[in-house]
Design an enzyme around this catalytic site. Structure first.
Site, PDB file in Angstrom:
ATOM      1  N   LYS A 147       0.838  -1.202   0.000  1.00  0.00           N
ATOM      2  CA  LYS A 147       0.000   0.000   0.000  1.00  0.00           C
ATOM      3  C   LYS A 147       0.882   1.266   0.000  1.00  0.00           C
ATOM      4  O   LYS A 147       2.097   1.175  -0.112  1.00  0.00           O
ATOM      5  CB  LYS A 147      -0.967  -0.056   1.186  1.00  0.00           C
ATOM      6  CG  LYS A 147      -1.786  -1.367   1.260  1.00  0.00           C
ATOM      7  CD  LYS A 147      -2.913  -1.444   0.243  1.00  0.00           C
ATOM      8  CE  LYS A 147      -3.454  -2.840  -0.007  1.00  0.00           C
ATOM      9  NZ  LYS A 147      -4.295  -3.424   1.024  1.00  0.00           N
TER      10      LYS A 147
HETATM   11  C1  PLP Z   1      -5.265  -4.563   1.426  1.00  0.00           C
HETATM   12  C2  PLP Z   1      -6.741  -4.438   1.489  1.00  0.00           C
HETATM   13  C3  PLP Z   1      -7.503  -4.843   2.588  1.00  0.00           C
HETATM   14  C4  PLP Z   1      -6.916  -5.579   3.745  1.00  0.00           C
HETATM   15  O1  PLP Z   1      -5.852  -4.914   4.303  1.00  0.00           O
HETATM   16  P1  PLP Z   1      -4.929  -5.662   5.367  1.00  0.00           P
HETATM   17  O2  PLP Z   1      -4.205  -4.525   6.031  1.00  0.00           O
HETATM   18  O3  PLP Z   1      -4.005  -6.534   4.576  1.00  0.00           O
HETATM   19  O4  PLP Z   1      -5.790  -6.421   6.296  1.00  0.00           O
HETATM   20  C5  PLP Z   1      -8.863  -4.581   2.603  1.00  0.00           C
HETATM   21  N1  PLP Z   1      -9.463  -3.992   1.565  1.00  0.00           N
HETATM   22  C6  PLP Z   1      -8.774  -3.622   0.466  1.00  0.00           C
HETATM   23  C7  PLP Z   1      -9.500  -2.948  -0.643  1.00  0.00           C
HETATM   24  C8  PLP Z   1      -7.403  -3.858   0.390  1.00  0.00           C
HETATM   25  O5  PLP Z   1      -6.727  -3.520  -0.723  1.00  0.00           O
END
Ligand code: PLP
Length: 384
Positions: free
Chosen positions: A188
């Site tokens: 991210k």
């Molecule tokens: C990455 C992601 C999640 C989950 O995030 P984590 O921190 O890995 O639990 C949820 N929703 C979306 C759209 C994502 O891209």
């Protein structure tokens, strides 16, 4: 292999984590509240509640809004499975709203029609979770207004979108929603290795999420039933979990947050370079319409669906770490067993058949980006 996403770790990040490791607190110390405050400040929210993942943060956000057995929760099929799973974890029934083909986000017109039909049938959802796909905000003015009209609560899954803006406000300012959740997974925009933060303007919701991430326990005498029995005393008020973030994660995130603006600017510059370099190829580029600054977590091209697999495999063979975001959630076996089938959300399915995510991250060099462009040019012609 040039990956589709990659973290950026500086010497300052390493020093910040090392300092925590040599300090008194590895968990429940001063770094987590400082990180929460930094995320809240950067996103225009009054309160931030950190958790050990965005999935955990989404779960306690749903619980804080009272989602439970017998309730309905709606989201988009073009998201990571976690967004839908948190509804099921609360015992709610999950349904989906199809996407808009230009933004890949929940289609506000489809949502309005589905809400009107649900109101007529007396079966409105308790809450709706739009997702800011690729970092571009969903049309929150319309989605928020439609939900408000029907008394439906809204959580923004902004896992892709920290540092983005929509209609003059930062994503997270909560103009159109109750709670916004960010992910800090390494692919991210900003990372804590694993981690998530839920932000809100509502003090009561923030306090509820703080309790839920830590066993449903409070040490605040004002919230207790009866009198406190002493300085050691705590009470469990509800069923909670251990979803706490560590001090090392928070220190890493705090150090990374100083570069949020630079990361989003760099991602936008790289996206502009892709737009210019790919415009003459037989691929569709991401839509840029609407009053929003995308955080550009992902850059998704769309190709001829009969050639998507060949193009994808040619790119992987050329050392380009392409990916696909996302397989429509309702087509996963877990959700098919709950009654969903191909054809249920045709716009999402048509998008999926054509989508390829190409490398985009702050540390991507222009030379590597040029290699990606050359590989795409040769893959789309070869495959033809
Ligand atoms: C990455 C992601 C999640 C989950 O995030 P984590 O921190 O890995 O639990 C949820 N929703 C979306 C759209 C994502 O891209």
């Amino acid at each position: 292999m040039i990956p589709y996403g990659r973290q950026d770790i500086t010497d300052d990040d390493v020093a910040a984590v090392e300092a925590v490791l040599r300090s008194d607190f590895l968990t429940q110390g001063p770094a987590v509240p400082r990180f929460e405050a930094a995320v809240a400040r950067a996103t225009g929210a009054a309160h931030g509640v950190a958790a050990n993942s965005a999935t955990s943060a989404l779960h306690i956000a749903c619980l804080a809004l009272g989602l439970g057995a017998g309730d309905l929760m709606w989201t988009t099929p073009i998201t990571f499975v976690a967004t839908a799973n948190v509804g099921a974890l609360c015992g709610a029934e999950v349904d989906f709203v199809d996407i808009d083909p230009e933004s890949f986000n929940m289609d506000p017109a489809a949502l309005e029609a589905k809400l009107d039909a649900a109101a007529a049938a007396g079966r409105l959802p308790k809450l709706v979770i739009p997702v800011h796909m690729c970092g571009r905000s969903a049309d929150m003015a319309r989605i928020g207004a439609a939900c408000r009209r029907h008394g439906v609560r809204v959580i923004e899954d902004a896992s892709h979108a920290i540092g983005g803006r929509h209609a003059g406000a930062p994503v997270g300012a909560g103009v159109w929603s109750d709670i916004t959740v960010f992910s800090f997974h390494p692919v991210k925009i900003v990372t804590t290795a694993e981690g998530g933060v839920a932000v809100t303007q509502d003090e009561g919701l923030a306090a509820a999420m703080e309790r839920l991430r830590s066993h449903g326990v409070t040490r605040d005498p004002a919230l207790m039933q009866g009198a406190s029995e002493g300085p050691w005393y705590y009470q469990q008020l509800e069923l909670g979990l251990n979803y706490r973030m560590t001090e090392m994660q928070a220190a890493l995130g705090l150090s990374q947050m100083e570069r949020l603006g630079a990361y989003v600017a760099r991602r936008n510059d790289l996206a502009d370079r892709y737009d210019a370099a790919l415009v003459d190829l037989p691929v569709d580029l991401p839509g840029r319409g609407g009053q929003t600054l995308s955080a550009f977590h992902l850059y998704v091209i769309r190709v001829d669906p009969t050639r998507r697999r060949a193009i994808f495999e040619a790119l992987r063979a050329a050392g380009i770490g392409v990916n696909v975001h996302y397989i429509p959630v309702h087509l996963q076996p877990f959700w098919r067993a709950r009654g969903f089938a191909p054809g249920d959300f045709p716009v999402a399915e048509a998008y999926y058949a054509r989508a390829i995510s190409i490398p985009l991250y702050a540390g991507l060099s222009e030379a590597d980006q040029d290699r990606v462009v050359a590989a795409i040019a040769s893959a789309v012609t070869e495959a033809a």
